[in-house]
Structures are given as structure tokens and as C-alpha cells.
Design an enzyme around this catalytic site. Structure first.
Site, PDB file in Angstrom:
ATOM      1  N   GLY A 142      -1.741 -47.654  62.576  1.00 13.32           N
ATOM      2  CA  GLY A 142      -1.802 -48.392  61.320  1.00 13.32           C
ATOM      3  C   GLY A 142      -2.992 -49.319  61.316  1.00 13.32           C
ATOM      4  O   GLY A 142      -3.509 -49.714  62.372  1.00 13.32           O
ATOM      5  N   GLY A 181      -4.751 -52.783  59.073  1.00 11.13           N
ATOM      6  CA  GLY A 181      -4.642 -53.821  58.066  1.00 11.13           C
ATOM      7  C   GLY A 181      -5.951 -54.566  57.944  1.00 11.13           C
ATOM      8  O   GLY A 181      -6.965 -54.185  58.536  1.00 11.13           O
ATOM      9  N   ALA A 182      -5.914 -55.661  57.183  1.00 11.97           N
ATOM     10  CA  ALA A 182      -7.141 -56.412  56.929  1.00 11.97           C
ATOM     11  C   ALA A 182      -7.656 -57.097  58.191  1.00 11.97           C
ATOM     12  O   ALA A 182      -8.866 -57.261  58.358  1.00 11.97           O
ATOM     13  CB  ALA A 182      -6.891 -57.443  55.836  1.00 11.97           C
ATOM     14  N   ALA A 198      -6.356 -56.428  61.581  1.00 10.96           N
ATOM     15  CA  ALA A 198      -6.083 -55.780  62.871  1.00 10.96           C
ATOM     16  C   ALA A 198      -5.804 -54.299  62.693  1.00 10.96           C
ATOM     17  O   ALA A 198      -5.513 -53.827  61.580  1.00 10.96           O
ATOM     18  CB  ALA A 198      -4.898 -56.458  63.560  1.00 10.96           C
ATOM     19  N   SER A 199      -5.895 -53.583  63.801  1.00 14.32           N
ATOM     20  CA  SER A 199      -5.508 -52.168  63.852  1.00 14.32           C
ATOM     21  C   SER A 199      -4.493 -51.995  64.977  1.00 14.32           C
ATOM     22  O   SER A 199      -4.550 -52.697  65.991  1.00 14.32           O
ATOM     23  CB  SER A 199      -6.722 -51.276  64.115  1.00 14.32           C
ATOM     24  OG  SER A 199      -7.668 -51.388  63.066  1.00 14.32           O
ATOM     25  N   LYS A 215      -1.764 -54.048  69.233  1.00 13.60           N
ATOM     26  CA  LYS A 215      -2.358 -54.568  68.000  1.00 13.60           C
ATOM     27  C   LYS A 215      -3.656 -55.260  68.366  1.00 13.60           C
ATOM     28  O   LYS A 215      -3.655 -56.279  69.067  1.00 13.60           O
ATOM     29  CB  LYS A 215      -1.397 -55.532  67.306  1.00 13.60           C
ATOM     30  CG  LYS A 215      -1.878 -56.006  65.939  1.00 13.60           C
ATOM     31  CD  LYS A 215      -0.780 -56.777  65.209  1.00 13.60           C
ATOM     32  CE  LYS A 215      -1.216 -57.139  63.804  1.00 13.60           C
ATOM     33  NZ  LYS A 215      -0.126 -57.832  63.051  1.00 13.60           N
ATOM     34  N   ASP A 269       5.952 -60.340  54.208  1.00 12.67           N
ATOM     35  CA  ASP A 269       5.247 -59.065  53.967  1.00 12.67           C
ATOM     36  C   ASP A 269       6.164 -57.886  54.288  1.00 12.67           C
ATOM     37  O   ASP A 269       5.778 -56.959  55.003  1.00 12.67           O
ATOM     38  CB  ASP A 269       3.960 -58.992  54.791  1.00 12.67           C
ATOM     39  CG  ASP A 269       3.016 -57.880  54.294  1.00 12.67           C
ATOM     40  OD1 ASP A 269       3.233 -57.388  53.165  1.00 12.67           O
ATOM     41  OD2 ASP A 269       2.088 -57.517  55.032  1.00 12.67           O
TER      42      ASP A 269
END
Length: 656
Positions: free
Chosen positions: A33, A35-36, A38-39, A55, A151
Site C-alpha cells: 500500500g 499513502g501520502a 509512507a509506503s 511501513k 481515517d
């Protein structure tokens, strides 16, 4: 920005396409996955090979205040629950950037599951209940620690699949989480717009400044959207062309939603909003569960924070649902399956009331069968003592009043028109929708097959019970009834002949069911359409196709169109037609059997009265014989030898 460059800027110690910390190693191709800030990657312990999730934070994450950066680490350290992804360690890259080492969930995210075309119309009921239970338990743990997630969405709910194949769902991504009590507020903005509370949406997406603050109810709104998405396969609030393309209408739908509504959709550009107060017919949840779930969704998807449920009310309502057990029931004459959700400690009287509420069949008219036998239940019994049921082995409900089965247990899915022009993206999207629709066709065909089995088994049992109830036994009393009531005797023989005819007809239909290949044919068509979809997925990733590949793509579209037509033909002209034929037969059976049952009830009542009269007459005859035996002409009774019942009968015949 590609994965390699993102991680190089994040400071990962790279050797080609790998990243590592002191104890863990991963490939950037194993991305779980992004995100803005982190991966997340699938990684392995360097010594044991154990799978974990790491993460890895990027440069953007370090532009945040230090306390915000540390919040997720500290939050995960204090949380410890089976429905929250566990934190194993916090390690560092060579650049001193933090890496969270977390529990790896083999089933991906809930979003991955919902994006599978098989779940285009929502999860199966058992899986949905598992999602509900895990979310409730995970959120309950967060509230015990005063944590608001901020979230919640299917992408932040991970799925662990056990060796038994059962799912466990776990909340993850606590980057936006913070400690907040029920009466506290916050003003910062986090979240994903489709799942965002309208007040936060107004400020974060529409960029409209306001002085509003937000409480823990923002999590409840996100949970409501997530549960609706899980139950139906779709978002509850959808403007024309989707929420990302029509943000003003999205905000209008969520803020103007009437109380009690759980969905709002706009079908045409600039058109009115169509409000829904029920879950769609196409979803896989039973009516019994829908009735319990809808008030929860309406209560937590309330834009007005003052009217929105609190967590206490949410936990009370959802715990009540989860503590109920489903009793599977098939209403034979109506040809409808039901799931009666009821507490194990309730009495059977309460169960009868729930059955009446769902089926419309009054308590006095209800008769139950199980495994071909009459099921006699006392009202004071506890529900826990009911036999174990399943969708394929339910209780069979009979009604002593006439019932109809005019409605079908489904609505045929709508298929969009096949795109006329060549476009790899459009064709891929169309094929994905089509695979989901054919999965729905397959489920309906399987449902019709199950209903046919239940109808045939149910009526076989019904016929057998009636046949056993007719008084053709050899006891003297019934022989006497046959001798003195030739009209009833002839009627009984006529009914028995009718029953034998129905049994023969039922056996023939049962034989056709064993040779029915509708489910297998639909599965073959589904596999062919899925193969085309997989090819179209590759074409979409390729983008610009070579000439020969483009021609193959176009030929496959012709095949896809042909397969879709065959699906509809198979469904309408074979599967549906057989089911309707059986329904027509069962209407006749039901009418005949109900008449027989009523006549049998009348006959049993009459014969019971006649037997009582015969017994009274016999008692009177015995008294008369006793008077004669004790009369002077016979002398005193105690001086006479013992007289047998046969002697009494002979004496009575001489006297009369």
C-alpha cells in the site's frame, strides 16, 4: 513518482530494488500500500524468514511536527488487540529514518476484497458479520484508550486468513489517530474524502473555512460508509460520474440527507438525488439482517453531530446484532427463504412472533417441519433448543391458510451496453463490471437450484405427513367408521389416490433436478468472461497496443458480447423457466394439499366425536348387561360363574 525513486528519497538503503534495516529485508515490488507520507511493503526477517509488513516513511512525512511523527509509534505501542495490527518493532534506515515493523496480513485489505469482481454486489452474509464483529471489537478497544482513528476506510482494515480459511479483520494506519475523549473536540483535518464526515469534507475537500470542531462521531460516520460499502459493494453517496468528479454534489448529498436515509445517488447530470432507506435488493444480506442493520447505518451516518449516535449506542446496537443467532427458515407455500435473527435465550413464542413479522403468516397458522418430520414446539421452550439449521437445511414453514408464491426471490442484474469504440481503459472497466454481474447471475442460478431442492423436499415431506395422517389403519374403531361412513371412506380413498399422483409427479421433477447443469454452464461462461477480463487488464497496463494485439483485443470484445448473450439466454430460457414451471406445479400442490389438510382436520374432528359416541354407547351397554345379570331372574351376581366380555355380547344380543 515510481517506487524506486520514492524510496531512494526516503533514504532506504537500496541495493538495486531492495530495502533493508538491521533485521528486515524487502523488495520495492512487494508493495502492499502507498499513502501520502509512507509506503508499506511485505518484508522478511533476515534470520528466520518470517513475513512482516514494514511501513517506510518518505521525506514528506518529516515535514510534519515531531510530535505528530511520533504519535503513530506511541499509539501502536500502547494498543494490543486481535483486531488491531500489531507493532513488532521500530527500526531505522541508514539515514536514521523510522521504519515500523508490523504484523503481516496475508489476505490484503478489506478494500482488496471489495474490489474483487465476485464481491461487486457486497460480501456474503457470514463474511459481512465477521467484518462487523472485528470493527466493533477493534473500535471498542480504541475507545477504551480514548483513541479516535480519523481515517477508517476499507483500505485501512487488513484481513488475516487463518488455516481454517476464516477471516480476521484488523484496523491499521494510525498516522492520523490521536487521543480524544467522547466530549473532546479537534480541528485538524485527516481522512479519505469518500469516507470523510461532511463537516470535515467541507473544509478539507471544498476548502471552505469554518469554525467547526470535530468529535469522535467522525469515526462513526466513516464506519457507516465502510459497513455500507462492505454490505453492498458500492459507496452510499454517489453523485453523477462519482464523488471525485462532482465534489459539490457529494457535499450536498451528505449534508441534505433526510433522517433515516442511508444512501443517496444521482442518476443523471444535474438530476435529483434519489434517497434510499433500505439496503439494495442486490446485496447478499438476508432480510432478517437488513432490518437490524439499517437503523445502525442511519444512526451513525448522520451529518449533524448533535443527532449522530454516540459510541455507547453504536456498541449496544451492534453487540445486540452480533449476539443473535440466525435460524434459517423456508416458507414452503410462499417459496421464500428467511433468516430469523434471535437471541438464544428468547422463548419459542418470541421466535413465532419474529416468523410472523417476516413472513406475514400468523402464529396460529404456523406449522414447522424439520428433516421431513413434524416439529412440535412449546412456546416456553428456549430458542437454544431449536435444531441446528443452515441455508440448505432450514426449518420448513407450512401455513394452514392459503399463501401465494407469485414473486421471484431475485431481480435480474442490469448489464451496461458494450462499448462500441476501441479503448483499453474503457474496455477493461466494462469487463470488470461484467465479471461482477455474471457472478451475480451465477449466485441467482445457485439460489434457484437450492430453492427448487427445498420446494421438492418440502412438498415430499408435506405429502408424506398427510398420507400418514389418513385413518386407513386396522383398529376395530376405524374399521367401524369405514363400515358406517362410506362417504368419508370414498373421500379418503380419493385423497390417497391424489397423494400418490402428486408423489409420482414430485419424483419426476426431482429426477430432472439431479440432471440440471445450469450452475455448471454458468460457471463455464463466467470463466470465459473472466479470462477476457484478465487479458484486458494486461492490455490496460500495456497502454498502447501493437496492431496485432489491438485486433486480438477487438476479437475478444466480440466473444465477450457473445458470452453475455449466452448468459442471459441460459438464465432466462433454462434456469428461470424450470423454476417457474416448478412454482406453477407447487401452486397446484399447495391448493390440493391444503384442501386435504382441512378435510382431514374435519374428518379427525368428526371421527373423534364418533369414537366418543361409540365409547359412550359401549359403556351404556355394559351397564345394561350388569343390570340384567343382577336381576332376580338371573339370581345374585356373586352366585354366578365369571362371565366373559363375549358372554356379555351374546346376552346383549338375546336381550335386544
Amino acid at each position: 513518482m515510481n517506487n524506486s525513486s520514492a524510496n531512494c528519497r526516503a533514504g532506504t538503503s537500496m541495493s538495486g530494488i531492495t530495502g533493508s534495516t538491521t533485521n528486515y529485508l524487502w523488495s520495492v515490488h512487494d508493495v502492499l500500500g502507498q499513502g501520502a507520507t509512507a509506503s508499506v511493503y511485505k518484508a522478511r526477517n533476515k534470520r528466520s524468514g518470517e513475513l512482516v509488513a514494514v511501513k517506510v516513511f518518505n521525506v514528506l512525512s518529516y515535514s510534519r511536527p515531531h510530535d505528530v511523527q511520533m504519535r503513530e509509534f506511541e499509539m501502536l505501542r500502547k494498543l494490543n488487540h486481535s483486531n488491531i495490527v500489531r507493532l513488532f518493532a521500530v527500526e531505522e534506515l541508514q539515514t536514521k529514518q523510522k521504519v515500523l515493523v508490523m504484523e503481516y496480513c496475508s489476505g490484503g485489505s478489506l478494500l482488496n476484497l471489495l474490489e474483487d469482481p465476485e464481491n461487486a454486489f457486497g460480501l456474503p452474509e457470514a463474511e459481512f458479520l465477521t467484518v462487523l464483529q472485528c470493527i466493533v471489537q477493534g473500535m471498542n478497544h480504541l475507545r477504551e484508550y480514548g483513541v479516535v482513528h480519523r481515517d477508517i476506510k476499507p483500505g485501512n482494515i487488513m484481513r488475516q486468513v487463518g488455516e481454517d480459511g476464516k477471516s480476521v479483520y484488523k484496523l491499521t494506519d494510525f498516522g492520523a489517530a490521536r487521543e480524544l475523549e467522547d466530549d473532546e473536540k479537534f480541528v485538524s483535518i485527516y481522512g479519505t474524502e469518500e469516507y470523510l464526515h461532511p463537516d470535515m469534507y467541507e473544509r478539507a475537500v471544498l476548502r471552505k473555512p469554518h469554525q467547526k470542531s470535530y468529535g469522535v462521531s467522525v469515526d462513526l460516520w466513516s464506519i457507516g460508509v465502510t459497513l455500507y460499502h462492505s454490505a453492498t459493494g458500492s459507496l452510499p453517496f454517489t453523485p453523477y460520474e462519482g464523488p471525485r468528479k462532482n465534489k459539490l454534489t457529494m457535499y450536498k448529498i451528505t449534508t441534505e440527507k433526510p433522517m433515516g436515509a442511508i444512501a443517496g445517488t444521482q442518476q443523471v447530470e444535474g438530476g435529483p438525488i434519489q434517497w434510499s432507506y433500505h439496503l439494495p435488493y442486490s446485496c447478499q444480506l438476508s432480510q432478517g439482517l437488513k432490518v437490524l442493520l439499517v437503523p445502525v447505518l442511519a444512526g451513525i451516518m448522520e451529518a449533524d453531530q448533535g443527532r449522530c449516535w454516540g459510541f455507547d449506542q453504536f456498541f449496544t446496537a451492534t453487540t445486540d446484532i452480533l449476539q443473535r443467532q440466525p435460524v434459517h427458515l423456508f416458507s414452503l407455500q410462499q417459496a421464500v427463504a428467511h433468516s430469523i435473527y434471535i437471541h438464544h435465550y428468547n422463548t419459542v413464542s418470541v421466535f413465532f412472533e419474529e416468523v410472523a413479522a417476516q413472513t406475514g403468516i400468523g402464529i396460529q397458522q404456523q406449522q414447522l417441519m424439520y428433516l421431513g418430520h413434524d416439529l412440535v414446539l412449546e412456546g416456553a421452550m428456549k430458542v437454544v433448543n431449536l435444531p441446528c439449521t443452515s441455508a440448505s437445511q432450514p426449518l420448513i414453514l407450512l401455513s394452514s391458510a392459503p399463501e401465494t408464491n407469485t414473486s421471484l426471490p431475485f431481480r435480474e442484474p442490469e448489464t451496461p451496453p458494450i462499448p462500441s469504440r476501441f479503448d483499453v481503459v474503457t474496455d477493461y472497466n466494462f469487463s470488470k463490471v461484467t465479471v461482477g454481474i455474471v457472478h451475480q447471475y451465477k449466485r441467482i442460478v445457485q439460489q434457484l437450484h437450492t430453492y427448487r431442492e427445498l420446494l421438492l423436499q418440502g412438498y415430499y415431506s408435506y405429502i408424506s405427513l398427510l398420507a400418514a395422517g389418513f385413518p386407513l389403519r386396522t383398529e376395530d374403531s376405524f374399521l367401524l367408521i369405514h363400515q358406517h361412513l362410506p362417504i368419508y371412506s370414498a373421500g379418503i380413498r380419493e385423497f390417497q389416490t391424489q397423494l400418490e399422483h402428486l408423489q409420482i409427479q414430485q419424483a419426476k421433477l426431482a429426477e430432472t433436478l439431479t440432471h440440471d447443469k445450469g450452475c455448471q454452464k454458468m460457471q463455464m461462461l463466467l470463466e470465459k468472461i473472466t479470462a477476457i477480463h484478465q487479458q484486458y487488464r494486461k492490455d490496460r497496463l500495456t497502454g498502447k497496443l501493437a496492431y496485432n494485439d489491438e485486433q486480438i483485443h477487438k476479437f475478444e470484445k466480440i466473444h465477450l458480447s457473445s458470452h453475455i448473450k449466452r448468459v442471459k439466454s441460459l438464465f432466462r430460457e433454462e434456469c428461470l423457466l424450470r423454476y417457474k414451471d416448478l412454482l406453477a406445479s407447487t401452486r397446484t400442490w399447495s391448493s390440493v394439499l391444503l384442501e386435504m389438510q382441512n378435510r382431514l382436520r374435519d374428518f379427525n374432528s368428526f371421527s373423534a366425536g364418533l369414537l366418543a359416541d361409540l365409547e359412550t354407547s359401549e359403556q351404556q351397554q355394559n351397564k345394561a348387561v350388569d343390570r340384567i345379570l343382577n336381576s332376580p331372574q338371573f339370581g345374585r351376581a356373586e352366585q354366578q360363574p365369571e362371565i366373559t366380555p363375549r358372554d356379555k355380547d351374546q346376552m346383549v344380543s338375546r336381550c335386544f
